[in-house]
Design an enzyme around this catalytic site. Sequence first.
Site, PDB file in Angstrom:
ATOM      1  N   PRO A 264       0.858  -1.256  -0.003  1.00 16.29           N
ATOM      2  CA  PRO A 264       0.097  -0.073  -0.133  1.00 16.29           C
ATOM      3  C   PRO A 264       0.716   1.384   0.056  1.00 16.29           C
ATOM      4  CG  PRO A 264       0.068  -0.877   2.223  1.00 16.29           C
ATOM      5  CD  PRO A 264       0.881  -1.772   1.341  1.00 16.29           C
ATOM      6  N   LYS A 267       6.726   1.431   2.141  1.00 16.51           N
ATOM      7  CA  LYS A 267       8.273   1.171   1.693  1.00 16.51           C
ATOM      8  C   LYS A 267       8.545   2.367   0.647  1.00 16.51           C
ATOM      9  CE  LYS A 267       8.172  -3.687   2.877  1.00 16.51           C
ATOM     10  NZ  LYS A 267       6.685  -3.805   3.365  1.00 16.51           N
ATOM     11  N   ASP A 285       1.814  -1.789  -9.206  1.00 15.13           N
ATOM     12  CA  ASP A 285       1.050  -2.925  -8.371  1.00 15.13           C
ATOM     13  C   ASP A 285       0.270  -3.523  -9.278  1.00 15.13           C
ATOM     14  OD1 ASP A 285       0.712  -3.939  -5.375  1.00 15.13           O
ATOM     15  OD2 ASP A 285      -1.102  -4.216  -6.439  1.00 15.13           O
ATOM     16  N   ASP A 312       1.736  -5.644 -13.774  1.00 20.37           N
ATOM     17  CA  ASP A 312       2.333  -7.113 -13.355  1.00 20.37           C
ATOM     18  C   ASP A 312       3.721  -6.843 -13.212  1.00 20.37           C
ATOM     19  OD1 ASP A 312       3.151  -9.760 -12.980  1.00 20.37           O
ATOM     20  OD2 ASP A 312       1.464 -10.392 -14.234  1.00 20.37           O
ATOM     21  N   ASP A 331       9.443  -6.262  -3.240  1.00 17.64           N
ATOM     22  CA  ASP A 331       8.737  -6.561  -1.741  1.00 17.64           C
ATOM     23  C   ASP A 331       7.579  -7.618  -2.375  1.00 17.64           C
ATOM     24  OD1 ASP A 331       8.005  -6.606   0.950  1.00 17.64           O
ATOM     25  OD2 ASP A 331       6.494  -5.439   0.449  1.00 17.64           O
ATOM     26  N   CYS A 384       7.065 -10.420   3.942  1.00 15.47           N
ATOM     27  CA  CYS A 384       6.814 -10.414   5.452  1.00 15.47           C
ATOM     28  C   CYS A 384       6.157 -11.778   5.809  1.00 15.47           C
ATOM     29  CB  CYS A 384       5.507  -9.412   5.549  1.00 15.47           C
ATOM     30  SG  CYS A 384       3.985  -9.526   4.395  1.00 15.47           S
TER      31      CYS A 384
END
Length: 457
Positions: A264, A267, A285, A312, A331, A384
């Site tokens: 979102p 970072k 995104d 993508d 990420d 994460c």
Amino acid sequence: MKNENQRLRDIALDILLTIGESGGFSHLVIDQKLKKSQLELRDKALLTELVYGTMQHKLTLQYYTNYFVKKPEKMKNWVKWLFYLSIYQMEYLEKIPDHAIIHESVEIAKNRGHKGIANLVNGVLRTIQRNGLPDLNNITDLIERLSIQTSHPYWLVKRWFLQFGEEITREMCETNTAHKQMSIRVQPLKIRRDELMKQLENDGIHTKTSPISDQGMIIEEGNVLNHETFQQHFFTVQDESSMLVAELMDIKQGMTILDSCSAPGGKTTHIAEKMQDNGEIYAYDLHEKKAKLVAKKAKELDLTCIQVGQKDARKLQETHSKETFDRILVDAPCSGLGVLRSKPDIRYNKKEEDIHQLARIQKDILTHVLPLLKKDGKLVYSTCTVDKEENEQMIQSFLDENPEYKIDSSFFEELPEVLKSAKGRTQFGIQIFPQDLDSDGFFITRIMYQDNSNVSR
């Protein structure tokens, strides 16, 4: 007519049903309900506690419920979740007296069902009040006991046992059931960290500096989200492990940077702040709605160097030429097993097969994005999650197949002191466990080109 306490628990029960049975995302469902509820601030805090707490301890509460109910499989879903909600309050919340919990639960049962269900709820809860709950230490299987005690699926505890051993797994599971500290990241182009700390301190909000980032602060006491500086976007709420990603990108002003999976936007905006908003960041995104969140975040923080788009990550070579970027951040989409404290529903929705599929997607993204890196550039890969297949093993497999790349050895020298001897450090990067920093579980590494003259093919 319902009183306010009963209405609050009714709303909590509706949320739990939506999350637990319909697959809703906890943070989104809670946020939607809070906006519609017209509850007072104190009641909103209690509602959030009830939902997150019940979800966090779901398997433990299920075990307790099944111990007292003869045929739990025949219960309607709302009755099951009412038991979980009620037992959670009796076992984990000290300020609410048992008699009040029982009374409200029975009233909800009467309104939603019939006298027989109300009698069942009353009988079970009064038995628990009188006799207490069964001792979980009597569960003989070690993995099953830890699974029930800390409410993690059996398959996941077993997987962590095999990957990390009993000690790390136990610490991780126990940490995932505890309250997580809040950390924030100051926007240094708007205010200095010491100035913000002073403002907050003057208003009764106690903070301390983060050992991870010179922009980071840990909230020790007080509600920073109600402070005027939050409305002014002087800071961003961000986990310390998440902050570490941009800190380890070795960023300089004027660089051209790619954030390939940016939503979102925490970072992305951190990168922009570290560049002093001087340079170019291309933030993408896969989903347009999520990309818009990044643009919104950048605008709120008055950052102008970020160009946002919906693309993508596996097709970015169609948009950018090879060797375009000084720095790249991947990420990567992951199982999210590092953020179970913030999003407890993840642990019940994920399956082992999901991890295998995600590891393939992660490698696809890396394979496609890395050619966009300049020869003297650096790529940071992060997730994460806490799983070797998505992290160390994926990186090892990628490097075996692509000998023109290597792990940047200087990455380890730049780790904060608090992590230099961390248990999760390997030759392929660093796995941060939730217990390491009282933060989210994260994996971070840094990749760069290798001198081709030294590569044997």
